[in-house]
Design a protein around this motif. Structure first.
Motif, short mmCIF file in Angstrom:
data_model
loop_
_atom_site.label_atom_id
_atom_site.label_comp_id
_atom_site.label_asym_id
_atom_site.label_seq_id
_atom_site.Cartn_x
_atom_site.Cartn_y
_atom_site.Cartn_z
N ILE A 83 -4.02 5.92 -0.04
CA ILE A 83 -4.01 4.64 -0.77
C ILE A 83 -3.25 3.60 0.03
O ILE A 83 -3.69 2.45 0.16
CB ILE A 83 -3.34 4.83 -2.16
CG1 ILE A 83 -4.04 5.93 -2.96
CG2 ILE A 83 -3.28 3.52 -2.93
CD1 ILE A 83 -5.42 5.60 -3.43
N LEU A 84 -2.11 3.99 0.60
CA LEU A 84 -1.33 3.04 1.40
C LEU A 84 -2.13 2.58 2.62
O LEU A 84 -2.13 1.41 2.98
CB LEU A 84 -0.01 3.67 1.85
CG LEU A 84 1.04 3.90 0.74
CD1 LEU A 84 2.24 4.67 1.30
CD2 LEU A 84 1.50 2.58 0.13
N LEU A 85 -2.82 3.52 3.25
CA LEU A 85 -3.59 3.18 4.45
C LEU A 85 -4.78 2.29 4.10
O LEU A 85 -5.11 1.35 4.82
CB LEU A 85 -4.10 4.47 5.13
CG LEU A 85 -3.04 5.33 5.80
CD1 LEU A 85 -3.55 6.75 6.00
CD2 LEU A 85 -2.60 4.73 7.12
N SER A 86 -5.40 2.59 2.99
CA SER A 86 -6.62 1.85 2.71
C SER A 86 -6.34 0.48 2.07
O SER A 86 -7.03 -0.48 2.36
CB SER A 86 -7.58 2.73 1.89
OG SER A 86 -7.72 2.25 0.60
N ASP A 87 -5.28 0.38 1.26
CA ASP A 87 -5.06 -0.89 0.55
C ASP A 87 -3.81 -1.67 0.95
O ASP A 87 -3.68 -2.84 0.63
CB ASP A 87 -4.98 -0.63 -0.97
CG ASP A 87 -6.26 -0.01 -1.51
OD1 ASP A 87 -7.26 -0.06 -0.79
OD2 ASP A 87 -6.23 0.52 -2.62
N TYR A 88 -2.87 -1.00 1.61
CA TYR A 88 -1.58 -1.67 1.86
C TYR A 88 -1.10 -1.49 3.30
O TYR A 88 0.11 -1.38 3.53
CB TYR A 88 -0.52 -1.11 0.91
CG TYR A 88 -0.86 -1.20 -0.56
CD1 TYR A 88 -0.64 -2.39 -1.27
CD2 TYR A 88 -1.40 -0.11 -1.24
CE1 TYR A 88 -0.95 -2.48 -2.62
CE2 TYR A 88 -1.71 -0.20 -2.60
CZ TYR A 88 -1.49 -1.37 -3.28
OH TYR A 88 -1.79 -1.46 -4.61
N SER A 89 -2.01 -1.44 4.25
CA SER A 89 -1.58 -1.05 5.59
C SER A 89 -0.68 -2.08 6.27
O SER A 89 0.05 -1.73 7.19
CB SER A 89 -2.78 -0.72 6.47
OG SER A 89 -3.61 -1.85 6.59
N GLU A 90 -0.69 -3.36 5.83
CA GLU A 90 0.22 -4.33 6.47
C GLU A 90 1.67 -3.89 6.33
O GLU A 90 2.48 -4.13 7.22
CB GLU A 90 0.14 -5.72 5.83
CG GLU A 90 -1.16 -6.44 5.97
CD GLU A 90 -1.93 -6.35 4.68
OE1 GLU A 90 -1.65 -5.41 3.88
OE2 GLU A 90 -2.79 -7.20 4.46
#
Ligand SMILES: Cc1cc2nc3c(=O)[nH]c(=O)nc-3n(C[C@H](O)[C@H](O)[C@H](O)COP(=O)(O)O)c2cc1C
Ligand code: SF4
Ligand code: FES
Lengths: 396, 165
Positions: A83-90
């Protein structure tokens, strides 16, 4: 229990570049000082204090230094990093860049599991955008600091999540764990000082730099500060990733996700432990029930021996085979489970296997072999009644 | 193989190795790309890589056999990998496997006669909240049920490649 948004960090508002611009004006020592004071502990499983890891890498003499993000997320039941990689990677990329500034590294590498290859395009797009707006690359935000990030793919091996195996894999080798010490902070990628942190760990960094160590420490328990992402799945109505403060109990979580008739909960994935009702009130924190990333819920209809067999098969397949306690030990445990299934396992033999399982914990070379007996021991202990002395199977 | 085919192969491999740089640490990346290109890593491919990187073929072979996503034997054009780990197991992966086996007339570990599909198990792929889940080559499919699986496979059989960006 309702979710308290004041106790959420990663799922709270985020202004890209804000933490970064503050960090770039600080000295490396100052950044490390804040990280140490925040007491942020690694979210990849072992819970090592992140600030201390960075300090060790900063102090190491050799150059160049590397910042490696462990995005191999393979622990069964864990999907929070996805989830972090796909939606919040910044957030992740910003955290890595701040780590680079703190330890004196200009190069970041994300080791992305092969199973997540479908995220690669999206991640590359984000990296390109960050380069374009000057948050990555040469002379970031006119600070004179250079840092860039490359994504390297794994190829389907759980053991590569172990940090030294991951480094071997990055170097193009078989993903076989190394002995520690030397630790990656001294001799990591290509023999150089290397920070290895989990996706989630890096993602907290811009918030901590922005809002300070004291702010971070307001959430959580005595020894486990901050919030945590929990991947919750199994027999629940609302599976998913939840951000909750450390100290939350299993019972509270079960209520939150709509679990009914729960018999058992596996905490921390296949390498974690399986608890029964008597422990549902325990808080999830490093000092009591270490949470890892994963909570798997089993209701009353589930056969715990079948569950155990699935876990052990996982370890038999994923052991790198380098050392005997793990390679042979997991086979023996699997044999025992098959005997139990057939109703042919004596309680005496089980005692022998208990000893074997205990010794695997101490004699295995890496965390895989050291933690693989946990499921066996905890399921045998907590669900004796349903596992022991099954009727003998006649046919089959 | 004919001599000129061997030469073509050697040149192709050489240019891929050069693209990454012939450093030892690039071996896995090189093998990943070759695996995509040729569907599997034949002995000949591995030998060529070894000579380009000036390392022993057994070292290259050792790496190629370690990783479950690298093939040292031919596989179908589409490799279906169904998650068999605990949560997908709870969520009914057996039904999914059964459906695929029936539909394609193969067992887990086998390849269809037309060389289109190989069926395999894999371990947890981080989709546990939406299981059962499977990968077809690099594409992910989740919340599967028997009907949905059949539709997906038919799409590939018709040549409709990857649906996800
Ligand atoms: C078998 C095994 C698998 C692991 N898999 C992962 C993983 O997928 N992701 C991860 O971040 N850490 C994983 N770890 C822990 C890493 O070795 C390491 O402790 C971690 O990446 C350090 O980052 P952190 O301090 O931010 O947690 C694994 C450990 C073992 C023993
Ligand atoms: S404990 Fe298991 S995974 Fe770790 S090095 Fe030994 S055999 Fe490999
Ligand atoms: S158990 Fe199947 S995706 Fe995690």
């Amino acid at each position: 229990m309702l979710i308290d948004s004041k106790k959420q960090i990663l799922f709270s508002e985020f202004t890209p570049g804000y933490g970064l611009s503050i960090a770039l004006k600080m000295s490396p020592e100052k950044i490390i000082d804040i990280m140490i004071r925040s007491t942020l502990r690694g979210r990849g499983g072992a819970g090592f204090p992140t600030g201390l890891k960075w300090q060790a890498t900063a102090k190491a003499q050799k150059t160049p230094k590397y910042i490696v993000c462990n995005a191999d997320e393979g622990e069964p039941g864990t999907f929070k990093d996805r989830i972090l990689l796909s939606d919040y990677s910044e957030k992740l990329f910003e955290g890595m860049t701040i780590a680079g500034k703190a330890v004196g590294s200009n190069k970041g590498i994300v080791y992305l599991r092969g199973e997540y290859r479908y995220l690669l395009k999206k991640l590359d797009k984000v990296l390109n955008r960050l380069r374009k707006i000057g948050y990555l690359g040469k002379n970031i935000l006119n600070s004179g600091f250079d840092f860039d990030i490359e994504i390297v793919l794994g190829s389907g091996a759980y053991i590569c999540g172990e940090e030294t195996a991951l480094i071997e894999s990055l170097e193009g080798n078989r993903g076989e764990a190394r002995n520690k010490p030397p630790f990656p902070t001294d001799e990591g990628y290509l023999g150089c000082p290397t920070v290895v942190n989990n996706v989630e760990t890096f993602s907290y960094v811009p918030y901590i730099i922005n809002k300070g160590a004291d702010w971070f420490m307001e959430i959580g328990t005595e020894k486990s500060k901050g919030s945590k992402l929990f991947s919750i799945s199994g027999d629940v109505k609302f599976p998913g990733v939840y951000e909750l403060p450390f100290g939350v109990s299993i019972a509270e979580i079960l209520e939150l996700v709509g679990a009914r008739d729960t018999k058992a909960v596996q905490v921390g994935g296949a390498s974690g432990i399986c608890i029964s009702k008597k422990d549902f009130d325990k808080p999830l924190a490093f000092e009591s029930l270490p949470p890892g990333g994963s909570i798997i819920v089993f209701n009353k209809s589930r056969d715990m021996l079948k569950v155990l067999k699935n876990f052990i098969e996982f370890f038999v397949e994923e052991s790198c085979g380098q050392c005997t306690p793990c390679r042979e030990g997991n086979y023996r445990l699997l044999e025992a489970v098959e005997k139990l299934e057939r109703g042919e396992c004596s309680i005496n033999y089980l005692k022998v296997l208990r000893k074997l399982a205990e010794s695997m914990k101490y004699t295995s070379k890496c965390g895989l072999g050291q933690t693989s007996p946990n499921a066996f021991l905890s399921i045998i202990d907590n669900f004796k009644g349903e596992i022991l002395a099954r009727p003998k199977k006649v046919n089959d | 193989m004919f001599r000129y085919q061997e030469e073509i192969l050697a040149n192709e491999i050489k240019s891929i190795v050069e693209k990454y740089g012939n450093k030892r640490e690039n071996l896995l990346r090189i093998l990943q790309e070759l695996n995509d290109k040729y569907n599997y890593l034949s002995e000949q491919v591995l030998q060529n890589v070894a000579s380009c990187l000036k390392i022993s073929p057994s070292e290259v072979y050792g790496v190629a056999t370690f990783y479950s996503f690298l093939n040292t034997k031919p596989k179908g054009k589409y490799v279906i990998r169904v998650c068999k780990t605990i949560v997908c197991d709870l969520n009914g992966k057996d039904k999914i496997i059964n459906t695929i086996e029936n539909e394609l007339g193969i067992k887990v570990g086998e390849t269809t006669k037309d060389g289109l599909f190989t069926l395999e198990y894999t371990n947890c792929m981080g989709m546990c909240n939406q299981g059962p889940a499977m990968l077809i080559n690099n594409d992910i499919y989740y919340n599967l049920d028997p009907e949905k699986v059949v539709e997906i496979i038919e799409k590939y059989a018709r040549g409709g490649d990857s649906n996800v960006d």
